[in-house]
Every structure is written in C-alpha cells, then in structure tokens.
Write an enzyme that holds these catalytic residues in place. Structure first.
Site, PDB file in Angstrom:
ATOM      1  N   SER A  56       7.623 -32.348  -0.464  1.00 58.85           N
ATOM      2  CA  SER A  56       7.000 -32.773  -1.706  1.00 58.85           C
ATOM      3  C   SER A  56       6.640 -31.513  -2.490  1.00 58.85           C
ATOM      4  CB  SER A  56       5.763 -33.635  -1.414  1.00 58.85           C
ATOM      5  OG  SER A  56       5.097 -34.005  -2.609  1.00 58.85           O
ATOM      6  N   TYR A  66       8.530 -34.699 -13.141  1.00 57.24           N
ATOM      7  CA  TYR A  66       8.793 -34.137 -11.808  1.00 57.24           C
ATOM      8  C   TYR A  66       7.697 -34.551 -10.836  1.00 57.24           C
ATOM      9  CZ  TYR A  66       8.850 -30.673  -8.066  1.00 57.24           C
ATOM     10  OH  TYR A  66       8.844 -30.058  -6.838  1.00 57.24           O
ATOM     11  N   LYS A  73       7.546 -36.706  -7.042  1.00 54.07           N
ATOM     12  CA  LYS A  73       6.919 -36.240  -5.805  1.00 54.07           C
ATOM     13  C   LYS A  73       5.754 -37.146  -5.397  1.00 54.07           C
ATOM     14  CE  LYS A  73       9.700 -32.862  -4.985  1.00 54.07           C
ATOM     15  NZ  LYS A  73      10.636 -32.973  -3.836  1.00 54.07           N
TER      16      LYS A  73
END
Length: 277
Positions: free
Chosen positions: A132, A146, A150
């Site tokens: 992650s 983004y 994650k």
C-alpha cells in the site's frame, strides 16, 4: 526455502526484494509486463522464474500462477507490488487516467490474488503481502485518486486477513512512506495533463515538492527489502506494517485528529441510534 511470487519485479521494491530473496536461497517467480526485463536485470539463476504478466489481465494472472506451481509446486509468499501513482487534483484527473490507475493498483492486485489463493487454500498455508502506501492510510492533496486506490488495498487486505486467517494464510498490508526509489519519476508516477489554476496552492504545490523530493526521500529501499524478507518468517504477522518514520508520524497525526473529531462530535455521532426504553 520459500517460494516467492512477486509482481512488478523488474525495478523498485520488487527488484530489490527479488535480489535479496535469491541471495537468501529462496526461489522467486518474478513477474513483469515483459519478462525480458527480469532476465536482463538478474541474468540466469536456477531459483528464478521470469514470467510475463500484465496484472490487469485475469487470464495472464491465472496462467502465471499455474506456471509457478508447475515449476516449484507451491507459492509460499505472494508480494503484490505492481502499481503506479497519479498526481493531480481529483477534479483534474481524466476518466482514462483514473481507470488506468485503478486497473493496475486495485483490479490487478485482485486478479493476481484470486489466481493464487486456490493453491494456498489447498495446502492451508501462505502469506500475502500487499504493498500500500502512506497514502493508503491518509489522503492528501495532489494524490487523491492514487490514495483512493491504496485505501481500497487497505480495505481488501483487512477483509482478506479475517477471511484467510482460519485457513492458515496470513495477510499483511505494507505501508511504506517516501523511499528513495524511482516512484516519483515519470516511469512510476504519472501527472494529470489537465491543470486547473484554482488548485495551484494545493495540488500544484505538491507537483513542485514531488520534483524536489525525487531521489531525496528519507527511506532506504534496501532496508525495506530486508525487513520484508525477514518479515516472511514472522510467526504472528500483523494485519498492517507501517514502514518509514514519515508513515509512523502520519498515522500518529491522523489518530490525534480523529480523536479530536470524536471528542468534539461524539454527542452528535451517537445521537443517531434508535432510543431503547
């Protein structure tokens, strides 16, 4: 000897962990979009199996898992490392940019995990390490899309941890901070082509900072690789593994802020329950 299956193994964390695993005497199924990149980096090695794998393809993931089992008979550690970043304000990101980062970072991880889990379940053993980010624990301006991928990896990992623990399979989500890799280079980080002036002080500032931070990050990637090699032997691995002083600071800061929110809004938060008499 452990059998590793590593995605995104031609560079960055994936390459460093591949190298250290081989040096330890483990075997590695090292995957990349072009397996020639693996061979060019590591050469021929009896414990190395280069495999071409585009993680966005479920068919390729299934074929790669089958190839790994045919060669080594089992997979002990799955390292879901393949991924890339997208920098820009959420509004600046185009639908195509958003789809591309989700296809690799989220659906790619799902494709590979779902392809390998049947073999781990069969032997009631295995470890899954999902890479992650510090951005998977807290969102920040300029990395919203983004970070959302994650965050998805974090949620999937927590659920997988609970689903697979009774079957003898351990799942940990790894949360690196800023490490001195090529992540902030164009090879790993794309930037939204559409720029909106209103975000100059937030996402725009992040673009400038990212350029100055590239290859000056505080984290040592070789140390991270060694930690994960050793972590594969941890008898009771945690559900999440923060790595880097910046990640630790970010988590502590978020905890303080969340505690303050609960303290201020607790009465409102609990007021929405049915009242029992």
């Amino acid at each position: 000897m452990k059998i590793w299956f590593i995605t995104g193994a031609s560079r960055g964390f994936g390459a460093l962990i591949t190298a250290q695993a081989l040096a330890k005497g483990d075997a590695v199924v090292a995957t990349a979009r072009n397996s020639k990149a693996i061979t060019e980096r590591f050469g021929e090695h009896p414990n190395l199996l280069p495999v071409t794998l585009d993680v966005t393809s479920q068919e390729q993931a299934t074929a790669a898992a089958k190839t790994a089992i045919e060669r080594f008979g089992r997979i002990d550690v799955l390292l879901n490392n393949a991924g890339f970043g997208l920098m820009g304000a959420v509004e600046e990101a185009s639908p195509a940019e958003i789809e591309a980062v989700y296809k690799t970072n989220v659906f790619g991880l799902l494709n590979v995990t779902r392809a390998i889990l049947p073999f781990m379940r069969q032997v009631r053993s295995g470890r899954i390490l999902n890479i992650s980010s510090i951005g998977g624990y807290r969102g920040a301006a300029g990395f919203g899309v983004y970070s959302s991928t994650k965050f998805a990896v974090e949620g999937l990992s927590e659920a997988l941890h609970d689903e697979l623990a009774p079957l003898g399979i351990h799942v940990t989500v790894v949360e690196p901070g800023y490490f001195r890799t090529d992540f902030l280079d164009a090879s790993s980080l794309t930037s939204s082509s559409h720029i909106i002036a209103d975000y100059e002080a937030t996402a725009g500032k992040v673009r400038t900072l990212a350029t100055s931070l590239s290859h000056n990050q505080p984290g040592d990637p070789n140390k991270l690789a060694q930690v994960l090699i050793d972590f594969a032997d941890a008898p009771h691995p945690p559900v999440r593994l923060p790595l880097g002083s910046d990640t630790v600071s970010a988590i502590e800061d978020k905890h303080r802020k969340d505690a303050a929110i609960l303290a201020e809004w607790r009465a409102i938060s609990v007021s929405t329950d049915f009242i029992t008499r």
